[in-house]
Structures are given as C-alpha cells and as structure tokens.
Scaffold this active site. Structure first.
Site, PDB file in Angstrom:
ATOM      1  N   GLU A 189      10.994  -4.224  -7.137  1.00  0.00           N
ATOM      2  CA  GLU A 189      10.707  -4.764  -8.469  1.00  0.00           C
ATOM      3  C   GLU A 189      11.955  -5.125  -9.282  1.00  0.00           C
ATOM      4  O   GLU A 189      12.151  -4.629 -10.399  1.00  0.00           O
ATOM      5  CB  GLU A 189       9.827  -3.770  -9.247  1.00  0.00           C
ATOM      6  CG  GLU A 189       8.539  -3.439  -8.509  1.00  0.00           C
ATOM      7  CD  GLU A 189       7.638  -2.449  -9.245  1.00  0.00           C
ATOM      8  OE1 GLU A 189       8.058  -1.919 -10.289  1.00  0.00           O
ATOM      9  OE2 GLU A 189       6.519  -2.217  -8.779  1.00  0.00           O
ATOM     10  N   ASN A 225      10.783  -5.799  -2.398  1.00  0.00           N
ATOM     11  CA  ASN A 225       9.348  -5.649  -2.643  1.00  0.00           C
ATOM     12  C   ASN A 225       9.078  -5.925  -4.130  1.00  0.00           C
ATOM     13  O   ASN A 225       9.832  -5.477  -4.988  1.00  0.00           O
ATOM     14  CB  ASN A 225       8.984  -4.195  -2.295  1.00  0.00           C
ATOM     15  CG  ASN A 225       7.510  -3.917  -2.188  1.00  0.00           C
ATOM     16  OD1 ASN A 225       6.783  -4.697  -1.580  1.00  0.00           O
ATOM     17  ND2 ASN A 225       7.066  -2.806  -2.752  1.00  0.00           N
ATOM     18  N   HIS A 244      -1.049  -5.856  -6.164  1.00  0.00           N
ATOM     19  CA  HIS A 244      -1.893  -5.080  -7.097  1.00  0.00           C
ATOM     20  C   HIS A 244      -2.693  -6.090  -7.917  1.00  0.00           C
ATOM     21  O   HIS A 244      -2.187  -6.671  -8.879  1.00  0.00           O
ATOM     22  CB  HIS A 244      -1.026  -4.184  -7.986  1.00  0.00           C
ATOM     23  CG  HIS A 244      -0.331  -3.109  -7.218  1.00  0.00           C
ATOM     24  ND1 HIS A 244      -1.028  -2.111  -6.551  1.00  0.00           N
ATOM     25  CD2 HIS A 244       0.984  -2.867  -6.986  1.00  0.00           C
ATOM     26  CE1 HIS A 244      -0.159  -1.306  -5.954  1.00  0.00           C
ATOM     27  NE2 HIS A 244       1.065  -1.750  -6.193  1.00  0.00           N
ATOM     28  N   GLU A 283       1.129  -3.327  -0.870  1.00  0.00           N
ATOM     29  CA  GLU A 283       0.493  -2.310  -1.730  1.00  0.00           C
ATOM     30  C   GLU A 283      -0.857  -2.798  -2.240  1.00  0.00           C
ATOM     31  O   GLU A 283      -1.190  -2.631  -3.415  1.00  0.00           O
ATOM     32  CB  GLU A 283       1.403  -1.968  -2.927  1.00  0.00           C
ATOM     33  CG  GLU A 283       2.792  -1.520  -2.530  1.00  0.00           C
ATOM     34  CD  GLU A 283       3.672  -1.083  -3.710  1.00  0.00           C
ATOM     35  OE1 GLU A 283       3.140  -0.903  -4.830  1.00  0.00           O
ATOM     36  OE2 GLU A 283       4.876  -0.922  -3.507  1.00  0.00           O
ATOM     37  N   ASP A 310      -4.315  -3.414  -3.644  1.00  0.00           N
ATOM     38  CA  ASP A 310      -5.547  -2.855  -4.214  1.00  0.00           C
ATOM     39  C   ASP A 310      -6.090  -3.890  -5.196  1.00  0.00           C
ATOM     40  O   ASP A 310      -5.348  -4.718  -5.714  1.00  0.00           O
ATOM     41  CB  ASP A 310      -5.378  -1.461  -4.840  1.00  0.00           C
ATOM     42  CG  ASP A 310      -4.236  -1.310  -5.822  1.00  0.00           C
ATOM     43  OD1 ASP A 310      -3.830  -2.321  -6.440  1.00  0.00           O
ATOM     44  OD2 ASP A 310      -3.746  -0.174  -5.995  1.00  0.00           O
TER      45      ASP A 310
HETATM   46  C1  XIL Z   1       2.888   4.607  -7.645  1.00  0.00           C
HETATM   47  C2  XIL Z   1       2.231   5.817  -6.999  1.00  0.00           C
HETATM   48  O1  XIL Z   1       1.111   5.412  -6.252  1.00  0.00           O
HETATM   49  C3  XIL Z   1       1.803   6.814  -8.062  1.00  0.00           C
HETATM   50  O2  XIL Z   1       1.319   7.999  -7.482  1.00  0.00           O
HETATM   51  C4  XIL Z   1       2.995   7.145  -8.954  1.00  0.00           C
HETATM   52  O3  XIL Z   1       2.577   7.970 -10.019  1.00  0.00           O
HETATM   53  C5  XIL Z   1       3.626   5.880  -9.522  1.00  0.00           C
HETATM   54  O4  XIL Z   1       3.966   5.003  -8.452  1.00  0.00           O
HETATM   55  N1  XIL Z   1       4.570  -0.191  -7.271  1.00  0.00           N
HETATM   56  C6  XIL Z   1       5.250   0.577  -6.355  1.00  0.00           C
HETATM   57  C7  XIL Z   1       4.760   1.939  -6.009  1.00  0.00           C
HETATM   58  O5  XIL Z   1       6.180   0.066  -5.728  1.00  0.00           O
HETATM   59  O6  XIL Z   1       5.809   2.813  -5.687  1.00  0.00           O
HETATM   60  C8  XIL Z   1       3.921   2.519  -7.104  1.00  0.00           C
HETATM   61  O7  XIL Z   1       3.359   3.755  -6.645  1.00  0.00           O
HETATM   62  C9  XIL Z   1       2.854   1.544  -7.540  1.00  0.00           C
HETATM   63  C10 XIL Z   1       3.478   0.291  -8.084  1.00  0.00           C
END
Ligand code: XIL
Length: 415
Positions: free
Chosen positions: A229, A270, A306, A334, A336
């Site tokens: 990020e 990422n 996300h 990641e 969802d």
């Molecule tokens: C999230 C985890 O899933 C949570 O448990 C934690 O509290 C915060 O981080 N982007 C990312 C991940 O790269 O590392 C994050 O994971 C979600 C957003």
C-alpha cells in the site's frame, strides 16, 4: 456499539504470546486475538456477538442469562443477526457446488487458489480441517503474524513463533505460502512509526527487518509482499514514515535487500483499488515501469481485491493486463466482497455474480497466477471490525457453510 478498532487490533497483535488464562469477562478469542484462549476455573470461552469479533470468558450459569438478554436486544435491533447466531443463516441460501477450488484453479493453468489465515483461528478444528484441504486451498497467507509489529516488536528482537506456525501448517498441508508483509505503514511497532529514527537509521532498520524476515523464511514462500500500500487513491505517495524520511528510494532499497535475502521468492508490491483506472493505478504502472527500467528486482503486483457487492469494477481484466504487459505477474491477493448488513438473498445472489466476475478476470489473464481470499469464512473476516455495518464478505458463512458466492467462484473458473 462496541467494535474492535484497527488500532486496538494492532495493539493486540503486537502483544507477546502468553500462555496465561483469561480472567472471567476477559477476552479469550476472536478476530486478531493472540492472547490466552483458556479461561479461569469456572468460566468458559464463549462467542460474544456478530459485531464485536471477540470471545469472552463467561461463567456458564451467567451465560444463559446473558444470551437471553442479548438475544432479546438483538431481536429488537437486528432481526437477522439474531436468526443467524441461533440457526446459522437458515433463511439464506447456501452454495451447492461440490467442486474443489484449488483443483479447478490448477487444472485451469493457475498456480493456486488460496486463503488467508491467522493464528488465533488455528485452535478451531472445524475451521482448520477445511483450510487444510489442499484440493480446496493450495496456498495460504499469514493474515497478521508476519507483520512488523508481530515479528520485530522491539528493535533487533525477532519473534517468529506465531509466524512459524503458519509456515508449519502450509508445509504439513502441502500448500504454497505468500509472505505478507515487509514494509507497510500499518501495524508497525512504535519504535518505527514514531519517526524518532533518523533517515539512515530507518533505512538500515528497514533493510535489517526485511533481510531477517526473508532470510528466516528463505525457500519457504512462493511470493512475498515486500511493499504494501505505497500510494494514496489519488496516486500521490502515502506520506508514511518511510516516504517522509527516505522519499521514494525506500522501494528500490527494500526490493533489492529482499532479493539478496531470498532469491527464490517472487517479490511483490501489493495494493488496493488497482482494479479500476485511477490516479493510484496510474502511479503504480509508472512505478513498475521505472523499477524495471532501473533493473530493480520486482516480479509481481498484488491486486488486494477488497471489493463491495454490486460495485465490482468491470475493468479488472484490463487493469491486470496493463501490468502483465510490462512484464510482471499479477495475483488477486486479499479478495473479499462485502455488503451492508443484514445479508439478504438478493445480496447473496449479487455477491455470487461478483465473485464469478473477479475470478473470471484472473482466469482470462495468463499472467494472473492465482487468487487468495482474505480468509475463507465470515467467522474470521476482518470486515465487520473495520467497515462499520458491513460484513458477510467471504464465500463461506460464519458456520463454515458455503454460500452462493462459492458457486460463483466455481463458475468463474469454469468460464
Ligand atoms: C488486516 C487483518 O486481516 C486484520 O486482522 C488486522 O486487524 C488488520 O489487517 N490490507 C492488508 C492486510 O494488506 O494486511 C490487512 O489485514 C487488510 C488490508
């Protein structure tokens, strides 16, 4: 309403792993929890509620009363939640496919289909049984325990016990691992984020952190998110401690250190919101071009994914192709797809279509190596504790039952 804040979750994750028991009313489990999971004599560890993402040590005779009271309150406030906690989303449809996702993905030329996981979840045997099926998940990602606050909470003192549990699980299951992550503005220990290190101290701390992390897991990962990020949505650099002190040089510096530490893993940057054309995706494309032109080691770009039900961009495939055309691979790292609660049958159906479209986009791009969902079940999703009023983002529900979204993934792979 009480929620586990990101900051609190980060503090919890930073806490050392202790074998102590929690006192009555103490926390003993839940999203991000790394503390004790056993309770003081006379109390048991019990689920708290859908939104609070934690479990508490409760005395059984009190528990009956508490559940009665809170169920009554929930029935008034959140009719669906009351239904879902007691009967497991009985009113909502389930998935029907018997397909195995990793088998399908690898059969279609992908390297894996995977899931994130996290240490507190590994005491849940039903959860672990599904996660460990390598025909379903050929890859796992540590959700928290490889992050900087978890692995180097104090400068120069590394703790890999929790991280190694994820490595051991992947190896026992015959699954690939994605390393996550090395340099990120979030979940940093305060000795890094406070900005008290000078630029040269920060650079050597960063190089030492990533070198030690990648050396520890050398040969154990398929790929590794080295930088996470780095950009704001408008395409400007995120003004975190790394950028503020080292400008953009931190990116090539840490990628070079990572390659030297483990030449066998694929080095990724990422990021979220790369799924559509924007200032952020334009900046990422420029960064990739300039890093490759300068011979900086970089192998892949992670599209976090996300996403929001009903708002999945139609440009995912073309966005991925813009990166693969430069010579890097891509992955959805990641995934969802969240919805505003309460979940409904219509939202579940839309979510099925949305999952299908995301998977089909990766399927259509040769250089998209795989998809990782950010935990496979709503039981352990980070969404409710992070996005107020949202959830139900994963393909398995909180009772570990597949949702229509699962059928959507299968359809996307078969397209
Ligand atoms: C999230 C985890 O899933 C949570 O448990 C934690 O509290 C915060 O981080 N982007 C990312 C991940 O790269 O590392 C994050 O994971 C979600 C957003």
């Amino acid at each position: 309403m009480l929620r586990l804040s990101k900051t609190f979750a980060a503090l919890v994750i930073a806490a050392p792993f202790v074998a102590a028991q929690s006192a009555v009313w103490g926390q003993c489990g839940g999203t991000g929890w790394t503390g004790p999971t056993t309770c003081a004599a006379g109390s048991t560890c019990a689920y708290s509620n859908d939104y609070y993402s934690r479990e508490l040590c409760i005395v059984p005779c009190l528990r009956a009363h508490i559940l009665t009271t809170s169920t009554w309150r929930k029935l008034r406030m959140h009719p669906r939640i009351a239904t879902s906690t007691s009967t497991g989303s009985a009113s909502l449809p389930s998935g029907t496919s018997t397909a195995k996702l990793n088998t399908l993905a690898t059969g279609n030329g992908k390297v894996y289909f995977g899931s994130a996981t996290d240490n507190p979840e590994l005491t849940d045997t039903a959860y672990v049984a599904i996660l460990s099926d390598n025909t379903m998940f050929g890859q796992i990602t540590p959700g928290n325990s490889w992050k900087w606050d978890a692995t180097e909470p104090t400068q120069g003192t590394f703790t890999f016990t929790a991280g190694d549990a994820i490595l051991d699980l992947a190896q026992a299951n015959g699954q690939l691992l994605r390393g996550h992550n090395c340099v990120w503005y979030n979940q940093l220990p305060s000795w890094v984020s406070s900005g008290t290190l000078s630029a040269s101290e920060l650079e050597s701390a960063m190089v030492n952190h990533c070198t030690t992390l990648l050396t520890h897991y050398k040969g154990g990962t398929y790929s590794f998110d080295i930088v996470n990020e780095p950009f704001n949505d408008d395409g400007t650099w995120r003004t975190d401690v790394f950028y503020n002190e080292l400008n953009t040089t931190y990116v090539p510096t840490v990628l070079t250190a990572a390659r030297a530490a483990d030449p066998s893993t694929k080095l990724y940057i990422n990021e979220y919101n790369l799924e559509y054309a924007s200032g952020k995706s334009a900046s990422m494309l420029s960064l990739v071009k300039s890093l490759l032109a300068d011979d900086v080691p970089l192998d892949g770009i992670g599209f976090q994914g996300h996403l929001i039900v009903g708002q999945v961009p139609t440009s995912i495939q073309s966005q991925m192709e813009a990166f693969t055309a430069l010579g890097v691979e891509v992955a959805i790292t990641e995934l969802d797809i969240r919805m505003t609660l309460p979940a409904t049958e219509a939202l579940y159906e839309q979510q099925k279509t949305d999952y299908q479209n995301v998977i089909a986009a990766c399927q259509a791009v040769d250089g998209c190596v795989g998809v990782t969902i950010w935990d496979y079940t709503d039981k352990y999703s980070w969404v409710p504790s992070t996005f107020s009023g949202q959830g139900a983002a994963c393909p398995w529900d909180s009772n570990l039952v597949i949702k229509p979204a699962f059928d959507g993934i299968v359809a996307g792979m078969s397209a």
